[in-house]
Enzyme design. Structure first.
Site, short mmCIF file in Angstrom:
data_model
loop_
_atom_site.label_atom_id
_atom_site.label_comp_id
_atom_site.label_asym_id
_atom_site.label_seq_id
_atom_site.Cartn_x
_atom_site.Cartn_y
_atom_site.Cartn_z
N HIS A 29 0.83 -1.21 0.00
CA HIS A 29 0.00 0.00 0.00
C HIS A 29 0.87 1.26 0.00
O HIS A 29 0.42 2.33 0.39
CB HIS A 29 -0.97 0.01 1.19
CG HIS A 29 -2.03 -1.05 1.07
ND1 HIS A 29 -3.24 -0.85 0.44
CD2 HIS A 29 -2.02 -2.34 1.47
CE1 HIS A 29 -3.93 -1.98 0.48
NE2 HIS A 29 -3.22 -2.90 1.10
N THR A 30 2.10 1.12 -0.44
CA THR A 30 2.96 2.29 -0.62
C THR A 30 2.94 2.77 -2.06
O THR A 30 3.20 3.94 -2.32
CB THR A 30 4.42 1.97 -0.23
OG1 THR A 30 4.77 0.70 -0.81
CG2 THR A 30 4.59 1.89 1.28
N ASP A 31 2.60 1.90 -3.00
CA ASP A 31 2.75 2.30 -4.42
C ASP A 31 1.82 3.45 -4.80
O ASP A 31 2.24 4.41 -5.42
CB ASP A 31 2.66 1.11 -5.39
CG ASP A 31 1.35 0.36 -5.38
OD1 ASP A 31 0.50 0.61 -4.49
OD2 ASP A 31 1.16 -0.50 -6.27
N SER A 123 -3.68 -10.84 -12.12
CA SER A 123 -4.29 -9.84 -13.03
C SER A 123 -3.20 -9.07 -13.79
O SER A 123 -3.30 -8.90 -15.01
CB SER A 123 -5.21 -8.88 -12.27
OG SER A 123 -4.51 -8.15 -11.28
N ASP A 167 2.34 -4.08 -9.24
CA ASP A 167 2.17 -5.43 -9.80
C ASP A 167 2.60 -5.48 -11.26
O ASP A 167 3.28 -6.41 -11.69
CB ASP A 167 0.70 -5.87 -9.68
CG ASP A 167 0.26 -6.01 -8.23
OD1 ASP A 167 1.13 -5.90 -7.34
OD2 ASP A 167 -0.95 -6.20 -8.01
N TYR A 219 -10.36 -1.69 -0.56
CA TYR A 219 -9.08 -1.17 -1.05
C TYR A 219 -9.24 0.32 -1.41
O TYR A 219 -8.42 1.15 -1.02
CB TYR A 219 -8.67 -2.00 -2.27
CG TYR A 219 -7.34 -1.65 -2.89
CD1 TYR A 219 -6.18 -2.31 -2.50
CD2 TYR A 219 -7.23 -0.69 -3.89
CE1 TYR A 219 -4.95 -2.02 -3.09
CE2 TYR A 219 -6.01 -0.39 -4.48
CZ TYR A 219 -4.88 -1.06 -4.09
OH TYR A 219 -3.68 -0.77 -4.67
P1 ADP Z 1 -4.72 -11.22 -8.16
O1 ADP Z 1 -4.19 -10.26 -9.17
O2 ADP Z 1 -4.09 -11.03 -6.80
O3 ADP Z 1 -4.64 -12.65 -8.59
P2 ADP Z 1 -7.16 -9.87 -8.83
O4 ADP Z 1 -8.52 -9.85 -8.21
O5 ADP Z 1 -6.46 -8.59 -9.02
O6 ADP Z 1 -6.27 -10.88 -7.98
O7 ADP Z 1 -7.23 -10.55 -10.26
C1 ADP Z 1 -7.84 -11.81 -10.42
C2 ADP Z 1 -8.69 -11.80 -11.69
O8 ADP Z 1 -7.83 -11.77 -12.85
C3 ADP Z 1 -9.50 -13.05 -11.86
O9 ADP Z 1 -10.73 -12.95 -11.17
C4 ADP Z 1 -9.71 -13.08 -13.38
O10 ADP Z 1 -10.74 -12.18 -13.76
C5 ADP Z 1 -8.41 -12.51 -13.90
N1 ADP Z 1 -7.47 -13.59 -14.26
C6 ADP Z 1 -6.25 -13.81 -13.76
N2 ADP Z 1 -5.64 -14.86 -14.37
C7 ADP Z 1 -6.52 -15.31 -15.30
C8 ADP Z 1 -6.49 -16.37 -16.27
N3 ADP Z 1 -5.45 -17.20 -16.41
N4 ADP Z 1 -7.58 -16.52 -17.05
C9 ADP Z 1 -8.64 -15.71 -16.93
N5 ADP Z 1 -8.71 -14.71 -16.05
C10 ADP Z 1 -7.68 -14.50 -15.24
MG MG Z 2 -4.44 -8.15 -9.14
#
Ligand code: ADP
Ligand code: MG
Length: 377
Positions: A29-31, A123, A167, A219
């Site tokens: 939470h610094t970015d 993501s 990220d 968040y």
């Molecule tokens: P994190 O980035 O910590 O994993 P997020 O909530 O930011 O969590 O992102 C997760 C979302 O990214 C998933 O709900 C999906 O929508 C998408 N996602 C990530 N990897 C995939 C993948 N391989 N295929 C489809 N969607 C994906």
């Molecule tokens: Mg994410």
């Protein structure tokens, strides 16, 4: 990947790219406060096989998706136009277009071993895979850091998640065997050697399986609090409050903003101390900084949860040198810095404690610092 692509799209892909997930060692939470972070890229990555199309259509399929093909005209891309997981990759194509790089249509097949919603940044891996593939395919004059900024814009404006830039920078700019010491204000950065095995250490990742959802408002609420606090203090960002001036500044803040500011300022300081220790080769001393960072996330920032608090406490009791929740919070994963010979014992202790508490078993793996986004073939 190539076979799967062909099965879905009926022709061979032009190339295959990969972009990794990450764990952040310290600096949470610094970015979005223009501060410092210190992530490593994971060996786990989103892979994408791609072939350009000439008809302007963007077709997206993920082995981890909903089993459906998303098919949208690039010309129709706009925030709100694509729902669900496909908004992340479509958002990157949109952001490239907004920046003047009209890349046209393509077929994309995704496969990934980055657990989703586990605080390991699946993501950003998804976004950066699309960004780097388009850059390479079309010879765009964009650096990896510029791709990371476009990927962040896609997540902020197209998907609607108010994330910072860590990220995407980790996924695009990390190098193998190093942690990325990043100043998120100007994206200046340095690769800090991070080869734990040489120190007899390991980084154990404990996925609590508590699904965080940084899109659910919690968040955004803490982020708003930080922005209000900077305003009250008359600073461009909380980054601009030096640790030595923290105590007097806290007296000028409404009570509810005090713990937020204390976290951000002490956390920036922890990143700087961690980098200094790694530069000196004193890896074991990183442990207490991790644990102090967790206490700050738990008690001041209040973005931990019972499961990650338990994982941290148990890991340290069982011999970890330090542990903390990594990622945006409200669950996700915990990292523990562990002497190699104790890794198994620490994992077992955490799993046993989870069972006693009635939680599902955590998923465990050890992480090494891997390569950032790249072409595979
Ligand atoms: P994190 O980035 O910590 O994993 P997020 O909530 O930011 O969590 O992102 C997760 C979302 O990214 C998933 O709900 C999906 O929508 C998408 N996602 C990530 N990897 C995939 C993948 N391989 N295929 C489809 N969607 C994906
Ligand atoms: Mg994410």
């Amino acid at each position: 990947m190539r076979d799967e692509f062909e099965r879905v799209f009926g022709a061979a892909p032009t190339g295959v790219w990969a972009a990794p997930g990450r764990v952040n060692l310290i600096g949470e939470h610094t970015d979005y406060n223009d501060g410092f972070v210190l992530p490593i890229a994971l060996p786990h990555a989103v892979k994408v096989a791609v072939a350009p199309r000439t008809d302007g259509r963007l077709r997206l399929y993920s082995a981890q998706g909903d089993g459906r093909l998303t098919d949208v005209a690039v010309a129709d891309l706009a925030p709100g136009a694509v729902a669900g997981w496909a908004s992340y990759p479509a958002g990157v194509v949109w952001a490239l277009g907004e920046a003047g790089h009209r890349v046209g249509g393509a077929d994309l097949y995704f496969d990934s071993d980055v657990p989703t919603g586990a605080g390991l940044s699946s993501s950003a891996a998804l976004e950066c895979a699309v960004a780097v593939a388009n850059r390479d395919l079309h010879g765009l004059p964009l650096s990896n850091a510029e791709l990371a900024k476009l990927a962040q814009r896609a997540e902020n404006e197209f998907v609607g998640v108010p994330c910072g830039v860590m990220d995407q920078m980790a996924s695009a700019c990390c190098t193998g065997g190093a942690a990325l010491f990043l100043d998120t204000r100007d994206l200046s950065r340095r690769q800090v050697p991070f080869r734990l095995a040489e120190q007899g250490l390991e980084l154990l990742v404990i996925d609590t399986r508590v699904k965080h959802d940084i899109g659910d408002g919690s968040y955004a609420a803490v982020r708003n609090g930080c922005e209000r606090a900077a305003e009250v203090l008359g600073l461009p960002a909380l980054r601009d409050l030096p640790a030595a001036e923290l105590e007097p500044a806290l007296t000028r803040l409404p009570a509810e903003l005090v713990p937020l500011v204390r976290h951000v300022v002490t956390e920036n300081d922890r990143v700087l101390r961690a980098v200094a220790l790694l530069d000196q080769g004193d890896f074991a001393a990183l442990g207490p900084i991790l644990t102090a960072g967790h206490a700050s996330l738990r008690d001041d920032f209040r973005v931990s949860c019972a499961e990650s608090d338990l994982a941290v406490a148990e890991a340290v009791t069982a011999g970890a040198l330090g542990a903390r929740q990594t990622g945006g919070g409200f669950g996700g994963s915990v990292i523990a810095l562990v002497p190699q010979e104790l890794t198994e014992q620490v994992g077992k202790a955490v799993t046993a404690a989870f069972r006693v508490a009635g939680y599902s078993d955590p998923a465990l793996f050890t992480a090494t610092a891997a390569e950032g986004a790249r072409r595979l073939g």
